[in-house]
Design a protein around this motif. Structure first.
Motif, short mmCIF file in Angstrom:
data_model
loop_
_atom_site.label_atom_id
_atom_site.label_comp_id
_atom_site.label_asym_id
_atom_site.label_seq_id
_atom_site.Cartn_x
_atom_site.Cartn_y
_atom_site.Cartn_z
N LEU A 81 0.90 -1.35 -0.10
CA LEU A 81 0.00 -0.03 0.00
C LEU A 81 0.88 1.12 -0.04
CD1 LEU A 81 -1.20 0.98 3.64
CD2 LEU A 81 0.38 -0.97 3.07
N TYR A 82 0.22 2.45 -0.46
CA TYR A 82 1.15 3.55 -0.55
C TYR A 82 0.15 4.79 0.09
CZ TYR A 82 4.40 0.98 -3.34
OH TYR A 82 5.35 0.14 -3.77
N ASN A 83 0.93 5.82 0.82
CA ASN A 83 0.08 6.87 1.43
C ASN A 83 -1.40 6.69 1.87
OD1 ASN A 83 2.40 8.25 0.86
ND2 ASN A 83 1.51 9.90 -0.35
N PRO A 84 -1.42 5.93 2.76
CA PRO A 84 -2.86 5.46 3.12
C PRO A 84 -3.67 6.78 3.86
CG PRO A 84 -1.54 4.64 4.85
CD PRO A 84 -0.48 5.25 3.88
N SER A 85 -4.63 7.42 3.03
CA SER A 85 -5.46 8.36 3.67
C SER A 85 -6.51 8.04 4.51
CB SER A 85 -5.84 9.24 2.66
OG SER A 85 -6.91 8.48 1.69
N ASN A 86 -7.03 6.39 4.48
CA ASN A 86 -8.31 6.23 5.14
C ASN A 86 -8.18 4.75 5.09
OD1 ASN A 86 -11.77 5.93 5.21
ND2 ASN A 86 -10.59 7.19 6.74
N MET A 87 -8.94 4.21 5.81
CA MET A 87 -9.15 2.41 5.68
C MET A 87 -10.52 2.24 6.02
SD MET A 87 -6.27 1.09 8.06
CE MET A 87 -6.31 1.46 10.16
N ASP A 88 -10.78 0.80 5.79
CA ASP A 88 -12.08 0.21 6.33
C ASP A 88 -11.94 -1.27 6.53
OD1 ASP A 88 -14.62 0.05 7.49
OD2 ASP A 88 -15.62 0.23 5.53
N VAL A 89 -12.97 -2.04 7.07
CA VAL A 89 -12.73 -3.39 7.07
C VAL A 89 -13.99 -4.27 6.66
CG1 VAL A 89 -12.31 -5.28 8.92
CG2 VAL A 89 -11.23 -3.11 9.33
N ALA A 91 -16.47 -7.54 5.74
CA ALA A 91 -16.92 -8.94 6.81
C ALA A 91 -16.04 -10.14 6.59
CB ALA A 91 -18.15 -9.51 6.20
N GLN A 92 -15.11 -10.13 5.78
CA GLN A 92 -13.94 -11.08 5.82
C GLN A 92 -12.80 -10.80 6.49
OE1 GLN A 92 -16.00 -10.25 2.89
NE2 GLN A 92 -17.30 -12.28 3.71
N GLY A 93 -12.56 -9.54 7.01
CA GLY A 93 -11.52 -9.25 7.82
C GLY A 93 -10.43 -8.59 6.61
N ARG A 94 -10.82 -8.34 5.43
CA ARG A 94 -9.98 -7.71 4.59
C ARG A 94 -9.95 -6.11 5.07
NH1 ARG A 94 -12.62 -11.30 0.46
NH2 ARG A 94 -14.40 -10.12 0.61
N ILE A 95 -8.82 -5.35 4.84
CA ILE A 95 -8.64 -3.96 4.89
C ILE A 95 -8.73 -3.43 3.60
CG2 ILE A 95 -7.32 -2.08 5.75
CD1 ILE A 95 -6.54 -3.77 8.38
N TRP A 96 -9.44 -2.51 3.47
CA TRP A 96 -9.33 -1.59 2.34
C TRP A 96 -8.89 -0.19 2.46
CZ3 TRP A 96 -13.07 -2.92 -2.22
CH2 TRP A 96 -13.64 -4.19 -2.24
N VAL A 97 -8.09 0.18 1.74
CA VAL A 97 -7.28 1.34 1.72
C VAL A 97 -7.42 2.47 0.59
CG1 VAL A 97 -5.01 2.26 2.13
CG2 VAL A 97 -5.45 0.08 3.13
N ALA A 98 -7.68 3.61 0.97
CA ALA A 98 -7.64 4.77 0.10
C ALA A 98 -6.37 5.29 -0.18
CB ALA A 98 -8.66 5.76 0.50
N GLU A 99 -5.73 5.49 -1.16
CA GLU A 99 -4.45 5.96 -1.29
C GLU A 99 -4.35 7.22 -1.69
OE1 GLU A 99 -1.74 1.98 -2.19
OE2 GLU A 99 -2.33 3.40 -3.78
N GLY A 100 -3.28 8.16 -1.39
CA GLY A 100 -3.10 9.49 -1.70
C GLY A 100 -1.70 9.82 -2.08
N ARG A 111 -0.03 8.44 -12.78
CA ARG A 111 -0.60 9.15 -13.86
C ARG A 111 -1.95 8.57 -14.17
NH1 ARG A 111 3.16 12.21 -13.72
NH2 ARG A 111 4.94 12.23 -15.44
N GLU A 112 -2.38 7.41 -13.70
CA GLU A 112 -3.70 6.92 -13.76
C GLU A 112 -4.82 7.10 -12.55
OE1 GLU A 112 -4.62 5.68 -16.85
OE2 GLU A 112 -2.62 6.36 -17.34
N GLY A 113 -4.17 7.82 -11.89
CA GLY A 113 -5.06 8.35 -10.62
C GLY A 113 -4.83 7.33 -9.53
N ASP A 114 -5.27 7.85 -8.32
CA ASP A 114 -5.04 7.13 -7.16
C ASP A 114 -6.09 5.86 -6.89
OD1 ASP A 114 -3.17 8.15 -5.50
OD2 ASP A 114 -4.22 9.99 -5.11
N ALA A 115 -5.47 4.94 -5.94
CA ALA A 115 -6.29 3.43 -5.93
C ALA A 115 -7.01 3.44 -4.73
CB ALA A 115 -5.16 2.55 -6.30
N ILE A 116 -7.82 2.43 -4.68
CA ILE A 116 -8.54 1.73 -3.50
C ILE A 116 -8.15 0.29 -3.71
CG2 ILE A 116 -10.57 1.20 -2.35
CD1 ILE A 116 -10.32 4.04 -2.71
N ARG A 117 -7.22 0.13 -2.47
CA ARG A 117 -6.54 -1.51 -2.27
C ARG A 117 -7.30 -2.20 -1.51
NH1 ARG A 117 -1.43 -2.19 -4.77
NH2 ARG A 117 -0.78 -0.08 -5.67
#
Length: 910
Positions: A81-89, A91-100, A111-117
């Motif tokens: 992950l890179y530059n995590p601005s926010n995250m959430d969990v 139901a399967q315990g996975r963590i989703w990350v908004a990158e900045g 170049r292609e924009g930021d990602a949700i990982r």
């Protein structure tokens, strides 16, 4: 207090000479305001971010201090992950990350924009071993929020909340299969920290989110439009009513049904609340940034405001800062009726994500812990809120930190944009915190030498997620079957907020068929889990509602409060239930009754509000504010009835009734308030409260009463009355001809006042170097004697002038080199909010200072704290100064040793 001669300078501004009369209707604002204007155009000339060419970093866990019995580990780090601005969990315990990666000046770096990982620990060893991109789009420019509700993913990316639905549930957004829509839009300023923040679920089945003071004008799917502006960006709809009939300003908290209908604003008047929480009891908390150091973590009362802007949004707090007020009191308008108690005000910082721990893998003593990330202080704060009247008492402790020194670097409150961290223990920048489905606490680290000032300096874009668990435990995420009733009940008991929401919606869809299984949770030994059942039962038909009503009779105040809140959330038409709770022993329950009255007509609510007023103890400010919110739009009738019941002669008012009057400040009270303000039979404090109450009544009669209070120049409240006349003549009372009335009544003749030239001496090259100072040993005693030179513009030890930043305790949190730099080259880093302006008047008078208020009259404060009120029509030109208003050490005749001595003194001056 202002000296009489200074205070009265306002009249020289040439206010309107019209007689006292009502203000004309406000002109219509333009409707073509550009929403979501980008702060930056992507810079494609900068090198594109290439993960293969950078060496990411993270802090060793040995640097962290956590409470006894806890341990911290790296769960995931770059390149996962890179530059995590926010995250959430999920139901399967996975963590989703908004990158900045594309944050602010680095817009276009990816170049292609930021990602949700999406990151996952597939083998249960306590570390992530899988990471992939769910979606990457050019439109995503440092999104500040990601929320996951089963296969629905909400991304907060101003000006929009984007809703992605992962139709085939493969955890990758494919536009050919999956869907994407703009769920809400109209949030001002793309790529701005003071704009749209993350979405999170409440226990009532609604979605919540916050927005900073950039403003917003959004319309929900019911067609209701909300207009929230403020003086920060001077949005053209500032001060206009929203379609719900209320005026909202500044940063705000809102909720909305997942269908997109029924939006509501629940709190406002913030600077920039990055995130909030609503726990399973229905208690709401938020944090907020400062301007200058007065960051806070607060308990939010529904519908309340915190006062960063004036009620009409036209003025920031500095314009209304009263003589003698400290910054936190003024910044959050704690002496103004209609402002909520600020809670824990801890000073400078840059707060970000929040979470509330209710259950999980930690010892039960931690259930009910509020967590708040503070990037400026390298810490995640912890609180264990306790009931305190109508509010919650917040006592802060460090839950997780790398910096226990009390000396901070790389933050606005330490210094300006050039201040950077150079020690590893100051690089921890916790951007978010959440509770996993395994019951562990996860902390995202942005990792940078700088926070705030819209800056990032880490070219590696490193980011890490740390995991905090109890020592000796190995918590794992349970497998949740969201399609089965058993799995849904298990998910409702989950430690993860948004996972509980998915279970809530599934069980709600089944209606009464879910009642038995949900009702069984009422007996859960964890009160938060039991409370979740109450919120859901209230929405499962009559049988469920009856079970909730039983809690209204509970001996436990928190159960009665949860039941009342849940019934309100399920059905707005519960006036019979609400009125039955008016005599409740709990101030918090009665406060809930009060706020429920806000939009109820006087005919149905007045008697309830009167009964609530009788039970005000005269001290609980949160209760008073909740009651005042309930009286919104019916202040006059309620006050007249109260006066009839509680008090008659204005000189015989109790302190309790005087405070109730202050909170309502109805025009009907003006004549009584004038009697109290001008009577020498009352104490100065009682008279001052009457004066302060008059100041918030937007009516010509209140201005006349204030003039009467100011007429006796020997009265103890004369100065207070004059200050309010000065202040209000530039805003709420601008149309009431105060200048001519003052002259006519012989109080003050504006023609006799002359503006005075006050120029900042020209800068001269510094003869002192920071490096030279750092080699010297400071003499604390000598520094204390030298610092008196600073009190001509600063306050310290209760002395000095209120012009520059208050130095009391400032040096404790500053590195020595930053203090030295501020003394040697003050123009290098001008403290936020202390920019200077140079004004030249038509008669040649020149005034250098800070503009505190701008309108027909400019309120300008200059060196030495001298305040002048300058009529706009007297100004020939004005320009922003390119240097500080503060004189350098060289200009003050100091040597390098003098600077070292002052640094030594300030570093230990509490």
């Amino acid at each position: 207090m202002l000296r009489p001669t200074s205070a009265l300078l306002v009249i020289a501004a040439g206010l309107s000479a019209t007689v006292f009369s009502a203000a004309p209707d406000k002109p219509k604002k333009p409707s073509n305001y550009a929403v979501g204007k980008p702060a930056f155009t992507p810079d494609l000339s900068q090198p594109a971010f290439d993960a293969s060419k950078v060496t990411p970093e993270h802090l060793d866990t040995s640097m962290f201090k956590v409470p006894e019995g806890f341990e911290i580990s790296v769960w995931a780090t770059s390149p996962m992950l890179y530059n995590p601005s926010n995250m959430d969990v999920d139901a399967q315990g996975r963590i989703w990350v908004a990158e900045g990666v594309n944050y602010r000046r680095h817009s276009g770096r990816s170049r292609e924009g930021d990602a949700i990982r999406v990151l996952q620990d597939t083998d249960g060893d306590g570390k992530a071993d899988s990471s992939h991109v769910f979606v990457r789009e050019k439109e995503l420019e440092c999104p500040l929020g990601v929320a996951v509700f089963d296969n629905v993913v909400l991304v907060s990316n101003a000006p929009n909340i984007i809703k992605y639905v992962d139709v085939n549930r493969d955890l990758k957004f494919d536009p050919a299969v999956d869907t994407r829509e703009i769920f809400l839009n109209g949030f001002e300023q793309q790529q701005h920290d003071h704009s749209l923040h993350s979405v999170y679920a409440g226990p009532d089945g609604r979605w919540y989110f916050s927005n900073g003071n950039c403003g917003a004008m959004f319309t929900d799917k019911s067609g209701t439009t909300f207009r929230i502006g403020g003086a920060y960006l001077n949005n053209p709809y500032t001060g206009e009513k929203s379609d719900d009939g209320h005026v909202y300003v500044g940063g705000f908290t809102a909720s909305i049904d997942p269908s997109g209908h029924g939006a509501r604003v629940l709190g406002f008047g913030y600077r920039n609340s990055f995130e909030g929480v609503k726990n399973s009891f229905g208690d709401m908390y938020l944090n907020d940034n400062d301007d200058p150091p007065a960051c806070r973590v607060s308990h939010l009362i529904e519908g309340g405001q915190f006062g960063f802007f004036s009620a009409d949004g036209k003025r920031q707090w500095r314009a209304d800062k009263r003589p003698g007020q400290d910054i936190p009191t003024a910044e959050w308008r704690q002496d103004d009726p209609g402002s909520l108690p600020a809670g824990d005000v801890y000073g400078g910082g840059a707060p970000t994500g929040m979470a509330f721990y209710e259950n999980g893998a930690l010892d039960s003593k931690w259930n009910g812990m509020l967590l708040s990330c503070e990037t400026g202080r390298n810490v995640v704060f912890g609180y264990l809120p306790k009931p305190d009247g109508a509010a919650m008492k917040l006592e802060r402790f460090d839950f997780c930190t790398t910096n226990t020194t009390g000396v901070f670097k790389g933050s606005d409150f330490v210094g300006g944009k050039d201040n950077m961290s150079d020690e590893r223990h100051t690089l921890f920048r916790p951007s978010d915190v959440c509770v996993g489905t395994d019951g562990a606490i996860y902390i995202a680290d942005w990792f940078d030498k700088r926070t705030g000032g819209h800056m990032d300096t880490d070219e590696t874009c490193s980011g890490t997620i740390y995991r905090v668990i109890a020592k000796g435990t190995k918590p794992v995420s349970p497998k949740l079957d969201l399609e089965s009733p058993e799995g849904q009940i298990a998910a409702l008991k989950s430690p993860a907020t948004n996972v509980r929401h998915v279970a809530f919606t599934r069980l709600e869809e089944k209606g009464a068929a879910s009642s038995k299984a949900v009702g069984a949770l009422l007996e859960d030994k964890n009160p938060y889990v039991a409370a979740r059942a109450v919120w859901l039962l209230a929405q499962l038909g009559e049988a469920g509602t009856q079970r909730v009503r039983i809690w209204l009779e509970s001996d436990e105040a928190h159960q009665r409060l949860v039941a009342l809140r849940a019934l309100r959330a399920a059905n707005a038409d519960v006036l019979d239930i609400i009125s039955a709770m008016v005599h409740d022993a709990s101030a918090a329950v009665r406060a809930e009754v009060a706020v429920a009255m806000r939009d109820v007509p006087a005919a149905q609510s007045q008697n309830i509000l009167i009964e609530l007023a009788k039970r005000y103890d005269g001290k609980d400010r949160s209760y008073l504010e909740a009651w005042g919110l309930g009286c919104t739009g019916k202040e006059g009738p309620v006050w007249l009835k109260l006066k009839e019941i509680l008090d008659g002669n204005p000189l015989d008012w109790t302190e309790k009734f005087a405070r109730l009057t202050w909170r309502l400040h109805p025009v009907e009270a003006v004549s009584d308030l004038q009697v109290r303000a001008t009577s020498d039979k009352l104490t100065p404090a009682e008279r001052k409260l009457a004066v302060d109450t008059l100041a918030f009544i937007k009516d010509a009669s209140a201005a006349q009463a204030m003039l009467a209070a100011a007429k006796d120049k020997a009265a103890p409240i004369h100065q207070d009355a004059m200050w309010w006349l000065i202040n209000r003549s530039t805003n709420d009372w601008a149309e009431f001809g105060i200048a001519s009335e003052l002259k006519k009544q012989g109080i003050f003749d504006p023609d006799a006042v002359k503006l005075v030239t006050i120029e900042t001496p020209p800068a001269i090259p510094s003869t002192i170097k920071v490096e030279e100072v750092m080699k010297l040993k400071g003499d604390i005693a000598h520094g204390q004697s030298l610092v008196v030179r600073c009190v001509m513009c600063h306050q310290l030890n209760g002395q000095g002038v209120e012009f520059g930043p208050n130095l009391q305790g400032w040096g404790i949190s500053q590195p020595s080199d930053i203090i030295a730099q501020a003394l040697i080259e003050p123009s290098k880093d001008i403290a936020h909010g202390f920019d200077g302006v140079s004004i030249t008047c038509k008669d040649g008078t020149k005034i250098d200072g800070m503009i505190l208020s701008e309108g027909d009259i400019f309120i300008v404060r200059s060196m030495g704290g001298q305040t002048q009120f300058v009529a706009r029509n007297k100004i020939a030109n004005r320009k922003k100064m390119d240097r500080s208003l503060m004189m350098s050490a060289t200009m003050l005749g100091m040597t390098a040793q003098d600077v070292a001595d002052i640094v030594a003194y300030l570093r230990q001056a509490e």
